[in-house]
Design a protein around this motif. Structure first.
Motif, PDB file in Angstrom:
ATOM      1  N   GLY A   1      43.035  43.589   7.616  1.00  0.00           N
ATOM      2  CA  GLY A   1      43.396  43.604   6.193  1.00  0.00           C
ATOM      3  C   GLY A   1      44.702  44.303   5.874  1.00  0.00           C
ATOM      4  N   SER A   2      44.729  44.998   4.738  1.00  0.00           N
ATOM      5  CA  SER A   2      45.962  45.613   4.229  1.00  0.00           C
ATOM      6  C   SER A   2      45.875  47.129   4.252  1.00  0.00           C
TER       7      SER A   2
ATOM      8  N   LYS B   1      52.540  38.245  -2.670  1.00  0.00           N
ATOM      9  CA  LYS B   1      51.480  39.251  -2.553  1.00  0.00           C
ATOM     10  C   LYS B   1      51.574  40.268  -3.682  1.00  0.00           C
TER      11      LYS B   1
ATOM     12  N   THR C   1      50.206  43.960   4.946  1.00  0.00           N
ATOM     13  CA  THR C   1      49.049  43.113   5.258  1.00  0.00           C
ATOM     14  C   THR C   1      49.192  42.597   6.674  1.00  0.00           C
ATOM     15  N   THR C   2      48.105  42.683   7.446  1.00  0.00           N
ATOM     16  CA  THR C   2      48.111  42.189   8.820  1.00  0.00           C
ATOM     17  C   THR C   2      47.135  41.017   8.956  1.00  0.00           C
TER      18      THR C   2
ATOM     19  N   ASP D   1      43.887  43.634  -2.657  1.00  0.00           N
ATOM     20  CA  ASP D   1      44.871  42.817  -1.963  1.00  0.00           C
ATOM     21  C   ASP D   1      44.863  41.438  -2.629  1.00  0.00           C
TER      22      ASP D   1
ATOM     23  N   TYR E   1      53.077  48.898   1.312  1.00  0.00           N
ATOM     24  CA  TYR E   1      51.860  48.110   1.522  1.00  0.00           C
ATOM     25  C   TYR E   1      52.120  47.075   2.613  1.00  0.00           C
TER      26      TYR E   1
ATOM     27  N   TYR F   1      49.744  44.036  -4.617  1.00  0.00           N
ATOM     28  CA  TYR F   1      48.884  45.112  -4.124  1.00  0.00           C
ATOM     29  C   TYR F   1      48.594  46.073  -5.276  1.00  0.00           C
TER      30      TYR F   1
ATOM     31  N   TRP G   1      54.596  42.243   3.433  1.00  0.00           N
ATOM     32  CA  TRP G   1      54.689  43.658   3.077  1.00  0.00           C
ATOM     33  C   TRP G   1      55.506  43.823   1.801  1.00  0.00           C
TER      34      TRP G   1
ATOM     35  N   GLY H   1      39.553  39.169   2.225  1.00  0.00           N
ATOM     36  CA  GLY H   1      40.812  39.257   2.963  1.00  0.00           C
ATOM     37  C   GLY H   1      41.153  38.008   3.757  1.00  0.00           C
TER      38      GLY H   1
END
Lengths: 151, 145
Positions: free
Chosen positions: B118-119, A109, B113-114, A125, B111, A111, B101, A140
């Motif tokens: 979203g994040s 990931k 993310t779920t 994201d 940060y 960010y 995360w 998303g």
């Protein structure tokens, strides 16, 4: 006998110091993939099928003028998007400041937090495909992917 | 003379091995603040005043039920998300899954993310407190192990 003992200790210390200096240098550095300049190269669906018509001037503008720059300080960089004005036929860049960015190589990931002109924040994201490609997960859920390639 | 020379070399190797073993262990580990359980502590309005849970059904639900847990593997943990029914004011927490995360110790950002919603970006005030900065600030305190 005393000389021998002294030599014994001194030799040990010399070996120890010279050898350990090398070991200290070998501490692993955390891997960082994001630092550099990234160009927008495609917009795809979840299957990697391109959603762009390269002959469309708006898409050309998006492809030619969109880039992201990330640096070691993890802030103070920018995200720029090519913005085509169909009335005048001109292409300009919308630029946003990166207030912070972070990545997790384990979960792939990335960010990127942007400062908006009105004072708010917007969170990009993104997901790494590999070391030199990531996509911005537009909705998303992975259904629309704005792909960037490292220069 | 040969024996002395051999002893000389051996002594060096022994010192070197025993001393370097300690040095190898001293490699700095990246600092991580996120791992653990974070519980909702307070909500601040845009003027910096704490919202009284007695006067707000949401604030009450938030401080009583909202919490998230981050783990070493950086995914798979949970976020219990406070939600209030606008008609009945009933507190109905939902369980979200944290899919990833990351944190940035230079900018003190976290940060998460779920699998739903979203994040989110949170700001660390220190290693035991962080908040989400919308119009209102939503604070979390890290629970001691």
């Amino acid at each position: 006998m005393k000389k021998f003992l002294l030599l014994f200790i001194v030799s040990g210390l010399i070996f120890s110091a010279s050898s350990c200096k090398k070991k200290e240098k070998s501490c692993p550095k955390p891997e960082v993939w994001g630092v550099g300049t990234w160009k927008l190269t495609d917009v795809t669906d979840a299957n990697g099928q391109s959603q762009l018509d390269p002959n469309d001037p708006g898409n050309q503008c998006l492809l030619n003028q969109s880039e992201i720059k990330l640096n070691d300080n993890f802030n103070g960089n920018y995200v720029k998007f090519g913005n085509y004005d169909s009335n005048t036929g001109t292409c300009s860049q919308d630029s946003y400041q990166v207030s912070s960015w972070a990545e997790n190589i384990d979960t792939k990931k990335l960010y990127i937090s942007l400062s908006l002109p009105n004072g708010g924040n917007f969170l990009f994201d993104c997901v790494y495909i590999d070391k030199t490609h990531f996509y911005w997960d537009y909705y998303g859920d992975g259904s629309l992917r704005v792909v960037f390639e490292k220069q | 003379m040969k024996k002395i020379l051999l002893l000389f070399v051996l002594s060096g190797l022994i010192f070197s091995a025993s001393s370097c073993k300690k040095k190898e262990k001293s490699c700095p580990k990246p600092e991580v603040w996120g791992v653990g359980t974070w519980k909702a502590s307070k909500i601040e309005d845009p003027n910096g005043n704490v919202v009284d849970p007695a006067s707000s059904a949401y604030a009450q639900c938030y401080v009583n039920s909202e919490q998230f847990t981050l783990n070493d593997s950086h995914d798979g943990a949970q976020w219990i998300w406070a939600d209030v029914d606008q008609n009945t004011n009933a507190c109905t927490p939902q369980t979200l899954t944290i899919t990833a995360w990351a944190e940035n110790m230079k900018t003190k950002r976290l940060y998460i993310t779920t699998n739903q919603y979203g994040s989110f970006e949170l700001i660390y005030t220190n290693d035991h407190e962080c908040y989400m900065d919308f119009d209102y600030k939503y604070y979390y305190q890290k629970q001691d192990n």
